[in-house]
Design a protein around this motif. Structure first.
Motif, PDB file in Angstrom:
ATOM      1  N   LEU A  79       0.821  -1.209   0.000  1.00  0.00           N
ATOM      2  CA  LEU A  79       0.000   0.000   0.000  1.00  0.00           C
ATOM      3  C   LEU A  79       0.856   1.261   0.000  1.00  0.00           C
ATOM      4  O   LEU A  79       0.550   2.228  -0.689  1.00  0.00           O
ATOM      5  CB  LEU A  79      -0.948  -0.005   1.202  1.00  0.00           C
ATOM      6  N   LEU A  80       1.935   1.241   0.752  1.00  0.00           N
ATOM      7  CA  LEU A  80       2.815   2.407   0.780  1.00  0.00           C
ATOM      8  C   LEU A  80       3.498   2.635  -0.565  1.00  0.00           C
ATOM      9  O   LEU A  80       3.767   3.771  -0.948  1.00  0.00           O
ATOM     10  CB  LEU A  80       3.843   2.268   1.899  1.00  0.00           C
ATOM     11  N   GLU A  81       3.769   1.557  -1.290  1.00  0.00           N
ATOM     12  CA  GLU A  81       4.394   1.685  -2.607  1.00  0.00           C
ATOM     13  C   GLU A  81       3.397   2.085  -3.683  1.00  0.00           C
ATOM     14  O   GLU A  81       3.745   2.826  -4.600  1.00  0.00           O
ATOM     15  CB  GLU A  81       5.054   0.366  -3.012  1.00  0.00           C
ATOM     16  N   SER A  82       2.173   1.613  -3.591  1.00  0.00           N
ATOM     17  CA  SER A  82       1.209   1.814  -4.671  1.00  0.00           C
ATOM     18  C   SER A  82       0.283   3.003  -4.463  1.00  0.00           C
ATOM     19  O   SER A  82      -0.300   3.505  -5.413  1.00  0.00           O
ATOM     20  CB  SER A  82       0.363   0.558  -4.871  1.00  0.00           C
ATOM     21  N   ALA A  83       0.132   3.447  -3.233  1.00  0.00           N
ATOM     22  CA  ALA A  83      -0.752   4.580  -2.948  1.00  0.00           C
ATOM     23  C   ALA A  83       0.125   5.799  -2.681  1.00  0.00           C
ATOM     24  O   ALA A  83       0.422   6.134  -1.537  1.00  0.00           O
ATOM     25  CB  ALA A  83      -1.652   4.266  -1.761  1.00  0.00           C
ATOM     26  N   ILE A  84       0.534   6.443  -3.760  1.00  0.00           N
ATOM     27  CA  ILE A  84       1.523   7.521  -3.641  1.00  0.00           C
ATOM     28  C   ILE A  84       0.981   8.760  -2.940  1.00  0.00           C
ATOM     29  O   ILE A  84       1.750   9.580  -2.472  1.00  0.00           O
ATOM     30  CB  ILE A  84       2.100   7.889  -5.022  1.00  0.00           C
ATOM     31  N   ASN A  85      -0.322   8.890  -2.847  1.00  0.00           N
ATOM     32  CA  ASN A  85      -0.930  10.046  -2.176  1.00  0.00           C
ATOM     33  C   ASN A  85      -1.481   9.699  -0.802  1.00  0.00           C
ATOM     34  O   ASN A  85      -2.255  10.469  -0.229  1.00  0.00           O
ATOM     35  CB  ASN A  85      -2.031  10.644  -3.054  1.00  0.00           C
ATOM     36  N   LEU A  86      -1.091   8.552  -0.280  1.00  0.00           N
ATOM     37  CA  LEU A  86      -1.589   8.099   1.018  1.00  0.00           C
ATOM     38  C   LEU A  86      -1.143   9.058   2.113  1.00  0.00           C
ATOM     39  O   LEU A  86       0.033   9.389   2.230  1.00  0.00           O
ATOM     40  CB  LEU A  86      -1.067   6.689   1.312  1.00  0.00           C
ATOM     41  N   LYS A 141      10.854   0.983  10.897  1.00  0.00           N
ATOM     42  CA  LYS A 141      11.652   0.633   9.720  1.00  0.00           C
ATOM     43  C   LYS A 141      11.231   1.392   8.468  1.00  0.00           C
ATOM     44  O   LYS A 141      12.048   1.644   7.592  1.00  0.00           O
ATOM     45  CB  LYS A 141      11.571  -0.865   9.438  1.00  0.00           C
ATOM     46  N   LEU A 142       9.950   1.717   8.367  1.00  0.00           N
ATOM     47  CA  LEU A 142       9.442   2.345   7.150  1.00  0.00           C
ATOM     48  C   LEU A 142       9.647   3.847   7.186  1.00  0.00           C
ATOM     49  O   LEU A 142       9.291   4.512   8.145  1.00  0.00           O
ATOM     50  CB  LEU A 142       7.950   2.051   6.984  1.00  0.00           C
ATOM     51  N   LEU A 143      10.231   4.342   6.141  1.00  0.00           N
ATOM     52  CA  LEU A 143      10.320   5.790   5.966  1.00  0.00           C
ATOM     53  C   LEU A 143       9.164   6.158   5.054  1.00  0.00           C
ATOM     54  O   LEU A 143       9.177   5.856   3.865  1.00  0.00           O
ATOM     55  CB  LEU A 143      11.656   6.175   5.333  1.00  0.00           C
ATOM     56  N   THR A 144       8.157   6.760   5.619  1.00  0.00           N
ATOM     57  CA  THR A 144       6.955   7.039   4.847  1.00  0.00           C
ATOM     58  C   THR A 144       6.479   8.463   5.070  1.00  0.00           C
ATOM     59  O   THR A 144       6.688   9.034   6.132  1.00  0.00           O
ATOM     60  CB  THR A 144       5.839   6.042   5.193  1.00  0.00           C
TER      61      THR A 144
END
Length: 102
Positions: free
Chosen positions: A45-52, A92-95
């Motif tokens: 989801l973090l990779e595919s939803a760029i406007n999340l 771990k995730l840089l989001t």
């Protein structure tokens, strides 16, 4: 907001080729247990939803959604394990999205 319940995904995660979820702003994953497939879903989801803007990880069972998660569920080993897995994932995730753990 997109609310995800228990979903069966293929065991092997596919590479995101485009941004099929680019219109998603907020996602809640209900029943997060901290298994590999749960983590793959969050990463996808973090990779595919760029406007999340916000992702909510809720380890509470889908059966109790809509009511406050009962205290006897919040003290179980499984619930605590799922919360710990979500915390490690968050670190771990840089989001750019806000990452909320219920």
């Amino acid at each position: 907001m997109l609310r995800l319940w228990k979903i069966n995904f293929p065991k092997k995660a596919r590479k995101v080729k485009k941004y099929p979820n680019e219109n998603l702003k907020e996602v809640e994953i209900v029943g997060f247990a901290g298994r590999a497939i749960d983590i793959q879903l969050v990463v996808y989801l973090l990779e595919s939803a760029i406007n999340l803007e916000k992702i909510i990880v809720n380890p509470c069972s889908p059966y109790v959604v809509g009511i406050p998660c009962p205290e006897n569920i919040r003290t179980t080993v499984e619930f605590e394990g799922a919360r710990e897995a979500a915390k490690r994932l968050k670190e771990k995730l840089l989001t750019r999205a806000e990452f909320v753990i219920m």
